[in-house]
Enzyme design. Structure first.
Site, short mmCIF file in Angstrom:
data_model
loop_
_atom_site.label_atom_id
_atom_site.label_comp_id
_atom_site.label_asym_id
_atom_site.label_seq_id
_atom_site.Cartn_x
_atom_site.Cartn_y
_atom_site.Cartn_z
N ASP A 52 -2.92 8.52 -5.17
CA ASP A 52 -2.24 8.57 -4.22
C ASP A 52 -1.40 8.26 -3.66
O ASP A 52 -0.24 8.80 -3.04
CB ASP A 52 -2.97 8.10 -2.71
CG ASP A 52 -3.17 7.23 -2.16
OD1 ASP A 52 -2.96 6.27 -3.01
OD2 ASP A 52 -4.44 7.11 -1.27
N ASP A 91 -7.58 9.74 -7.05
CA ASP A 91 -7.28 9.22 -6.36
C ASP A 91 -8.32 10.09 -5.15
O ASP A 91 -7.64 11.27 -4.60
CB ASP A 91 -6.11 8.38 -6.35
CG ASP A 91 -6.39 7.32 -5.45
OD1 ASP A 91 -7.44 6.30 -5.44
OD2 ASP A 91 -5.12 6.61 -5.07
N LYS A 121 -11.54 7.75 -7.22
CA LYS A 121 -11.24 6.95 -6.38
C LYS A 121 -10.95 6.64 -5.00
O LYS A 121 -9.77 7.36 -4.67
CB LYS A 121 -9.99 5.78 -7.27
CG LYS A 121 -9.78 4.33 -6.85
CD LYS A 121 -8.74 3.56 -6.94
CE LYS A 121 -6.92 4.05 -7.24
NZ LYS A 121 -7.19 3.66 -5.53
N GLU A 190 -6.81 -5.22 -4.97
CA GLU A 190 -5.00 -5.60 -4.80
C GLU A 190 -4.82 -6.17 -3.87
O GLU A 190 -4.96 -6.46 -2.81
CB GLU A 190 -3.91 -4.07 -4.18
CG GLU A 190 -3.06 -3.36 -3.89
CD GLU A 190 -2.61 -2.21 -3.80
OE1 GLU A 190 -3.60 -1.46 -3.20
OE2 GLU A 190 -1.49 -2.26 -3.43
O1 KIV Z 1 -2.03 5.00 -5.58
C1 KIV Z 1 -2.11 4.55 -6.51
O2 KIV Z 1 -1.35 4.65 -7.33
C2 KIV Z 1 -3.00 2.97 -6.95
C3 KIV Z 1 -2.88 2.52 -7.85
C4 KIV Z 1 -1.64 0.96 -6.88
C5 KIV Z 1 -3.63 1.05 -7.76
O3 KIV Z 1 -4.01 3.16 -6.26
#
Ligand code: KIV
Length: 272
Positions: A52, A91, A121, A190
């Site tokens: 995201d 995401d 995710k 993270e």
């Molecule tokens: O959205 C994204 O790019 C992420 C990464 C930073 C793991 O969640």
């Protein structure tokens, strides 16, 4: 199907579990469109995350909060079309899973049905565990995300390192155990201290993929625009920039503009 395609060993959630068991590191990178996904997949990246972070690097928003489920589905569809080998994870955007587990499941089903991706995710631990359980029960692989979870940025108030105190470190330990028990196949951590990551990774059988979480992870993830130097304004200590594409692209475009203005493009051989 070409013979190269038929012999290609696709990365699955099972592959990742085996990689952790063999101490083999997992390389993960974000992608948001067909052309980059194709290059990233051909380069041998194991997991492609349709992050995201598209909200930041593709749409120009300050945070990841504004991106919608429809927009994430559009990016997911584009990436999936470019990928033959990697596991594609999409995401779940802010607002698509936080309110209750039925909404979370419906959003996850839309992502899987409409993009053809292999997993989703979502961010959080105990607070969203019911949603994780119901998504896993529906047969959808789930990747967790703990530590600095950007969808909660207004609650944190800062992008500083998380879990530097015992209370927060204990919560992450507990959340990780809950996510593993609920059936997550991997968890992103993270911006947390490297030694905490080591403890986390040693306490579970599922892979821990780090971003700004030090070397003791089972894999690493970066945002494509940051590591390729497309986005040059973001320079945290954890980022290794492998290219300065911003400079290279700007130079090429300036050259093109000048060639057009001077009349040197197109020449005879570039004309019909
Ligand atoms: O959205 C994204 O790019 C992420 C990464 C930073 C793991 O969640």
């Amino acid at each position: 199907m070409s013979s190269a395609q038929s012999t290609l060993k696709k990365v699955t959630t099972n592959t990742l579990l085996k990689m952790k068991a063999r101490n083999e590191k997992i390389a993960m990178l974000t992608a948001y469109d067909f052309s980059f996904a194709k290059m990233i997949d051909a380069a041998g990246i194991d997991v492609i995350l349709v992050g995201d972070s598209a909200s930041n690097v593709m749409a120009g928003h300050e945070t990841t909060l504004p991106i919608t489920l429809d927009q994430m589905i559009y990016h997911g569809q584009s990436v999936v079309r470019g990928v033959n080998r990697a596991l594609v994870v999409v995401d779940m955007p802010f607002g698509s899973y936080q309110s209750n587990s039925s909404i979370a499941l419906a959003s996850a089903i839309r992502i899987m049905k409409e993009t053809g991706a292999h997993a989703i995710k979502l961010e959080g631990g105990e607070e969203i565990i019911e949603s994780v359980e119901s998504i896993v029960k529906a047969g959808i692989p789930v990747m967790g995300h703990l530590g600095l979870t950007p969808q909660s940025i207004y609650q944190f108030g800062t992008y500083a390192t998380r879990a530097t105190n015992k209370t927060e470190a204990d919560k992450i330990q507990n959340d990780l155990q809950l996510l593993q028990k609920a059936g997550c196949f991997a968890v992103v951590v993270e911006k947390i201290p490297a030694l905490l990551t080591k403890q986390l990774s040693e306490s579970v059988y599922i892979p821990i993929i780090g971003i700004g979480a030090g070397p003791y992870c089972d894999g690493q993830v970066l945002v494509m625009h940051d590591m390729l130097g497309i986005n040059t304004e973001f320079k945290p200590r954890f980022l290794r920039q492998y290219l300065n594409l911003n400079e290279q692209i700007t130079t090429a475009i300036q050259q093109y503009s000048s060639d057009v203005k001077t009349g040197s493009f197109p020449n005879q051989s570039e004309s019909y």
